[in-house]
Design a protein around this motif. Structure first.
Motif, PDB file in Angstrom:
ATOM      1  N   GLN A 296       0.874  -1.182   0.000  1.00 51.66           N
ATOM      2  CA  GLN A 296       0.000   0.000   0.000  1.00 51.66           C
ATOM      3  C   GLN A 296       0.910   1.232   0.000  1.00 51.66           C
ATOM      4  O   GLN A 296       1.276   1.788   1.039  1.00 51.66           O
ATOM      5  CB  GLN A 296      -0.949  -0.033   1.215  1.00 51.66           C
ATOM      6  CG  GLN A 296      -2.203   0.781   0.984  1.00 51.66           C
ATOM      7  CD  GLN A 296      -3.018   0.964   2.254  1.00 51.66           C
ATOM      8  OE1 GLN A 296      -2.642   0.476   3.329  1.00 51.66           O
ATOM      9  NE2 GLN A 296      -4.122   1.673   2.145  1.00 51.66           N
ATOM     10  N   GLU A 297       1.282   1.633  -1.200  1.00 49.22           N
ATOM     11  CA  GLU A 297       2.243   2.729  -1.408  1.00 49.22           C
ATOM     12  C   GLU A 297       1.896   3.441  -2.695  1.00 49.22           C
ATOM     13  O   GLU A 297       1.470   2.803  -3.661  1.00 49.22           O
ATOM     14  CB  GLU A 297       3.660   2.174  -1.516  1.00 49.22           C
ATOM     15  CG  GLU A 297       4.781   3.190  -1.402  1.00 49.22           C
ATOM     16  CD  GLU A 297       5.255   3.839  -2.691  1.00 49.22           C
ATOM     17  OE1 GLU A 297       6.148   4.696  -2.632  1.00 49.22           O
ATOM     18  OE2 GLU A 297       4.721   3.513  -3.788  1.00 49.22           O
ATOM     19  N   MET A 298       2.082   4.732  -2.722  1.00 51.44           N
ATOM     20  CA  MET A 298       1.914   5.486  -3.974  1.00 51.44           C
ATOM     21  C   MET A 298       3.047   6.497  -4.094  1.00 51.44           C
ATOM     22  O   MET A 298       3.687   6.827  -3.102  1.00 51.44           O
ATOM     23  CB  MET A 298       0.555   6.194  -4.021  1.00 51.44           C
ATOM     24  CG  MET A 298       0.318   7.331  -3.050  1.00 51.44           C
ATOM     25  SD  MET A 298       1.131   8.901  -3.439  1.00 51.44           S
ATOM     26  CE  MET A 298       0.430   9.231  -5.046  1.00 51.44           C
ATOM     27  N   PHE A 299       3.299   6.957  -5.306  1.00 51.61           N
ATOM     28  CA  PHE A 299       4.302   8.017  -5.465  1.00 51.61           C
ATOM     29  C   PHE A 299       3.908   8.941  -6.597  1.00 51.61           C
ATOM     30  O   PHE A 299       3.041   8.625  -7.411  1.00 51.61           O
ATOM     31  CB  PHE A 299       5.706   7.448  -5.670  1.00 51.61           C
ATOM     32  CG  PHE A 299       5.939   6.771  -7.003  1.00 51.61           C
ATOM     33  CD1 PHE A 299       5.617   5.447  -7.208  1.00 51.61           C
ATOM     34  CD2 PHE A 299       6.485   7.485  -8.069  1.00 51.61           C
ATOM     35  CE1 PHE A 299       5.840   4.822  -8.439  1.00 51.61           C
ATOM     36  CE2 PHE A 299       6.709   6.873  -9.291  1.00 51.61           C
ATOM     37  CZ  PHE A 299       6.384   5.537  -9.479  1.00 51.61           C
ATOM     38  N   GLU A 300       4.567  10.081  -6.620  1.00 49.59           N
ATOM     39  CA  GLU A 300       4.383  11.064  -7.690  1.00 49.59           C
ATOM     40  C   GLU A 300       5.749  11.512  -8.193  1.00 49.59           C
ATOM     41  O   GLU A 300       6.783  11.173  -7.598  1.00 49.59           O
ATOM     42  CB  GLU A 300       3.582  12.282  -7.177  1.00 49.59           C
ATOM     43  CG  GLU A 300       2.087  12.166  -7.407  1.00 49.59           C
ATOM     44  CD  GLU A 300       1.733  12.073  -8.895  1.00 49.59           C
ATOM     45  OE1 GLU A 300       2.461  12.624  -9.743  1.00 49.59           O
ATOM     46  OE2 GLU A 300       0.718  11.441  -9.211  1.00 49.59           O
TER      47      GLU A 300
ATOM     48  N   ILE B 245       3.694   8.216  -0.455  1.00 51.39           N
ATOM     49  CA  ILE B 245       2.915   7.912   0.756  1.00 51.39           C
ATOM     50  C   ILE B 245       2.930   6.403   0.957  1.00 51.39           C
ATOM     51  O   ILE B 245       2.756   5.651  -0.023  1.00 51.39           O
ATOM     52  CB  ILE B 245       1.444   8.364   0.606  1.00 51.39           C
ATOM     53  CG1 ILE B 245       1.373   9.865   0.294  1.00 51.39           C
ATOM     54  CG2 ILE B 245       0.643   8.044   1.876  1.00 51.39           C
ATOM     55  CD1 ILE B 245      -0.038  10.369  -0.016  1.00 51.39           C
ATOM     56  N   PHE B 246       3.166   5.969   2.179  1.00 51.62           N
ATOM     57  CA  PHE B 246       3.153   4.524   2.426  1.00 51.62           C
ATOM     58  C   PHE B 246       2.492   4.211   3.760  1.00 51.62           C
ATOM     59  O   PHE B 246       2.469   5.028   4.680  1.00 51.62           O
ATOM     60  CB  PHE B 246       4.573   3.932   2.358  1.00 51.62           C
ATOM     61  CG  PHE B 246       5.596   4.666   3.197  1.00 51.62           C
ATOM     62  CD1 PHE B 246       6.205   5.805   2.700  1.00 51.62           C
ATOM     63  CD2 PHE B 246       5.928   4.222   4.465  1.00 51.62           C
ATOM     64  CE1 PHE B 246       7.146   6.498   3.468  1.00 51.62           C
ATOM     65  CE2 PHE B 246       6.865   4.905   5.228  1.00 51.62           C
ATOM     66  CZ  PHE B 246       7.474   6.044   4.718  1.00 51.62           C
TER      67      PHE B 246
ATOM     68  N   SER C 255      -4.424   0.331   5.884  1.00 55.66           N
ATOM     69  CA  SER C 255      -3.748   0.751   7.110  1.00 55.66           C
ATOM     70  C   SER C 255      -4.500   1.894   7.791  1.00 55.66           C
ATOM     71  O   SER C 255      -5.261   2.614   7.144  1.00 55.66           O
ATOM     72  CB  SER C 255      -2.334   1.201   6.717  1.00 55.66           C
ATOM     73  OG  SER C 255      -1.655   1.737   7.807  1.00 55.66           O
ATOM     74  N   LYS C 256      -4.257   2.033   9.088  1.00 54.47           N
ATOM     75  CA  LYS C 256      -4.836   3.173   9.813  1.00 54.47           C
ATOM     76  C   LYS C 256      -3.785   4.259  10.041  1.00 54.47           C
ATOM     77  O   LYS C 256      -4.057   5.273  10.665  1.00 54.47           O
ATOM     78  CB  LYS C 256      -5.388   2.701  11.161  1.00 54.47           C
ATOM     79  CG  LYS C 256      -6.576   1.762  10.984  1.00 54.47           C
ATOM     80  CD  LYS C 256      -7.099   1.241  12.302  1.00 54.47           C
ATOM     81  CE  LYS C 256      -8.294   0.336  12.034  1.00 54.47           C
ATOM     82  NZ  LYS C 256      -8.741  -0.370  13.202  1.00 54.47           N
ATOM     83  N   GLN C 257      -2.568   3.994   9.573  1.00 56.00           N
ATOM     84  CA  GLN C 257      -1.484   4.977   9.742  1.00 56.00           C
ATOM     85  C   GLN C 257      -0.669   5.053   8.447  1.00 56.00           C
ATOM     86  O   GLN C 257      -0.436   4.007   7.801  1.00 56.00           O
ATOM     87  CB  GLN C 257      -0.544   4.551  10.875  1.00 56.00           C
ATOM     88  CG  GLN C 257      -1.219   4.549  12.219  1.00 56.00           C
ATOM     89  CD  GLN C 257      -0.366   3.873  13.289  1.00 56.00           C
ATOM     90  OE1 GLN C 257       0.384   2.928  13.015  1.00 56.00           O
ATOM     91  NE2 GLN C 257      -0.484   4.354  14.498  1.00 56.00           N
ATOM     92  N   TYR C 258      -0.228   6.264   8.120  1.00 58.67           N
ATOM     93  CA  TYR C 258       0.553   6.467   6.888  1.00 58.67           C
ATOM     94  C   TYR C 258       1.633   7.508   7.122  1.00 58.67           C
ATOM     95  O   TYR C 258       1.544   8.311   8.053  1.00 58.67           O
ATOM     96  CB  TYR C 258      -0.341   6.991   5.747  1.00 58.67           C
ATOM     97  CG  TYR C 258      -1.442   6.028   5.392  1.00 58.67           C
ATOM     98  CD1 TYR C 258      -1.274   5.092   4.370  1.00 58.67           C
ATOM     99  CD2 TYR C 258      -2.644   6.032   6.109  1.00 58.67           C
ATOM    100  CE1 TYR C 258      -2.287   4.194   4.071  1.00 58.67           C
ATOM    101  CE2 TYR C 258      -3.652   5.136   5.822  1.00 58.67           C
ATOM    102  CZ  TYR C 258      -3.464   4.216   4.797  1.00 58.67           C
ATOM    103  OH  TYR C 258      -4.462   3.321   4.513  1.00 58.67           O
ATOM    104  N   LYS C 259       2.603   7.515   6.220  1.00 59.39           N
ATOM    105  CA  LYS C 259       3.583   8.592   6.198  1.00 59.39           C
ATOM    106  C   LYS C 259       3.620   9.167   4.785  1.00 59.39           C
ATOM    107  O   LYS C 259       3.628   8.405   3.814  1.00 59.39           O
ATOM    108  CB  LYS C 259       4.966   8.058   6.602  1.00 59.39           C
ATOM    109  CG  LYS C 259       5.904   9.153   7.098  1.00 59.39           C
ATOM    110  CD  LYS C 259       7.232   8.587   7.562  1.00 59.39           C
ATOM    111  CE  LYS C 259       7.360   8.385   9.049  1.00 59.39           C
ATOM    112  NZ  LYS C 259       7.201   9.568   9.883  1.00 59.39           N
ATOM    113  N   PHE C 260       3.590  10.496   4.702  1.00 57.55           N
ATOM    114  CA  PHE C 260       3.751  11.208   3.432  1.00 57.55           C
ATOM    115  C   PHE C 260       5.127  11.850   3.472  1.00 57.55           C
ATOM    116  O   PHE C 260       5.465  12.528   4.449  1.00 57.55           O
ATOM    117  CB  PHE C 260       2.662  12.282   3.304  1.00 57.55           C
ATOM    118  CG  PHE C 260       2.869  13.267   2.168  1.00 57.55           C
ATOM    119  CD1 PHE C 260       3.161  12.842   0.877  1.00 57.55           C
ATOM    120  CD2 PHE C 260       2.749  14.639   2.387  1.00 57.55           C
ATOM    121  CE1 PHE C 260       3.326  13.756  -0.163  1.00 57.55           C
ATOM    122  CE2 PHE C 260       2.909  15.554   1.350  1.00 57.55           C
ATOM    123  CZ  PHE C 260       3.208  15.108   0.077  1.00 57.55           C
TER     124      PHE C 260
END
Ligand code: PLP
Ligand code: COI
Length: 356
Positions: free
Chosen positions: A67-71, A141-142, A153-158
């Protein structure tokens, strides 16, 4: 609304590389942006800190279920010293479309863009000057919640990191060679092809490795069902000039809607070219090639800018395009887009955004 963030300056700033021979994505600047998300609180604690390793729980969801995205976007410094971004709100909007697809919480567009601006401002002396160079911006963001069940997830980091870069294709504007993949597929409609997520790239490495072994730089992907229609390139969208028509594949749910692609379509319309977004099959391409009507092919992307393609290999047949030279449409698109980005050409499309 304008967001502001606390800054902790790096006490040990790094050495800035020379613009000569800059590669893509190997050097990173002195600072990075980080912000956390917790369910019930939302996005919080955005800050700029010295660039460096982060700690992550080994059970963090992103490490197990992707569960990760990027730009990707870039910052430029004009002759007059203005620091500017290219269409950053398009990246903010695409972030939220990707987030929605991956069940990552939405992020306010201004928060996304202001975080980037604040970081670029701190590290603006890292923006390189040579032809084809820029400061590449990688927001991502992951999922960080330590949990092994399969759910969002209930927690993420940008985070946002910055890298002074040269052209993605090492030979700059020299045409590249592409391998038309006919075994593996990148995406299908209903999958994640139109989202910008790590898994799309991880799953493409095998085909890219095989292409490299055969002397080809990138893959030209065909559709995931019939393996007949052109989709896009490994890290860029694909354009063709067939006769007097500039063509790119229509967005069908499995292609990444590139911001450079959108800009090229708009520019072509502005300049009076006949430009189409439509289905284009590999058979049509071979046919046009045999009739001498396939005039140009080029890749478009933030990293790739506009990059000519000089050769295609499909099932053992080689197509050499425009004598392996950059064609007039690719050259005009490169000069105009990179010209607007770097301020050498007036921004007549209103695409640049100052970092103030
Ligand atoms: N397609 C893929 C698979 C990409 O990785 C990229 C690069 O971001 C693009 C297309 C081009 O998109 P953009 O022009 O927004 O950079
Ligand atoms: C970009 O052009 O920003 C990309 O994300 C391409 C990247 C996968 C290198």
């Amino acid at each position: 609304m304008k967001y502001e963030f606390p800054v902790t300056l790096n006490p040990n700033p790094g050495k800035k590389p020379s613009s000569e021979g800059l590669r893509f994505g190997t050097v990173f600047t002195d600072h990075m942006f980080t912000m956390d998300y917790d369910e019930g609180i939302g996005w919080h604690d955005g800050k700029i800190v010295p660039y460096g390793p982060i700690s992550l729980d080994p059970a963090a969801c992103c490490l197990h279920y992707g569960q990760e995205m990027f730009e990707g976007l870039k910052a430029y410094k004009t002759e007059s010293g203005r620091v500017q971004l290219f269409r950053p709100y398009m990246n903010a909007k695409r972030t939220n479309r990707t987030n929605d697809r991956l069940c990552i919480p939405e992020i306010d567009e201004d928060l996304f863009v202001d975080a980037i601006k604040a970081l670029v401002k701190v590290d603006q002396d890292w923006i390189p000057k040579g032809e084809g160079t820029a400061l590449y911006i990688r927001p991502f963001i992951f999922a960080t919640e330590p949990f092994l069940g399969v759910r969002q997830s209930k927690q993420y980091k940008f985070m946002v990191i910055l890298s002074p870069v040269g052209p993605y294709f090492v030979n700059g504007l020299a045409p590249t060679k592409m391998y038309v993949e006919d075994v593996y597929v990148r995406a299908v409609k209903g999958g994640t092809g139109e989202a910008k997520c790590a898994g799309n790239y991880g799953g493409s490495l095998k085909a890219q490795e095989i292409a490299h072994q055969k002397g080809y730089e990138q893959i030209l992907w065909l559709d995931g069902i019939h393996q007949k229609y052109i989709e896009e390139i490994g890290a860029a969208n694909a354009f063709f000039v067939i006769g007097d028509e500039v063509v790119t594949s229509e967005l069908n749910g499995s292609i990444l809607p590139g911001i450079t692609r959108d800009s090229i379509i708009a520019l072509c319309k502005y300049k009076g070219y006949k430009v189409s977004e439509r289905k284009i099959s590999i058979d049509e391409l071979e046919d046009a090639y045999k009739k001498g009507e396939l005039r140009e092919m080029f890749a478009s992307g933030t990293a790739a800018i506009v990059s000519p393609v000089g050769e295609l290999l499909y099932k053992g047949d080689v197509m050499v395009i425009n004598n392996n030279e950059i064609g007039p449409v690719a050259k005009e698109m490169y000069d105009t887009i990179y010209g607007i980005q770097t301020g050498k050409i007036e921004d007549f499309m209103g695409w640049t955004e100052p970092v103030e």
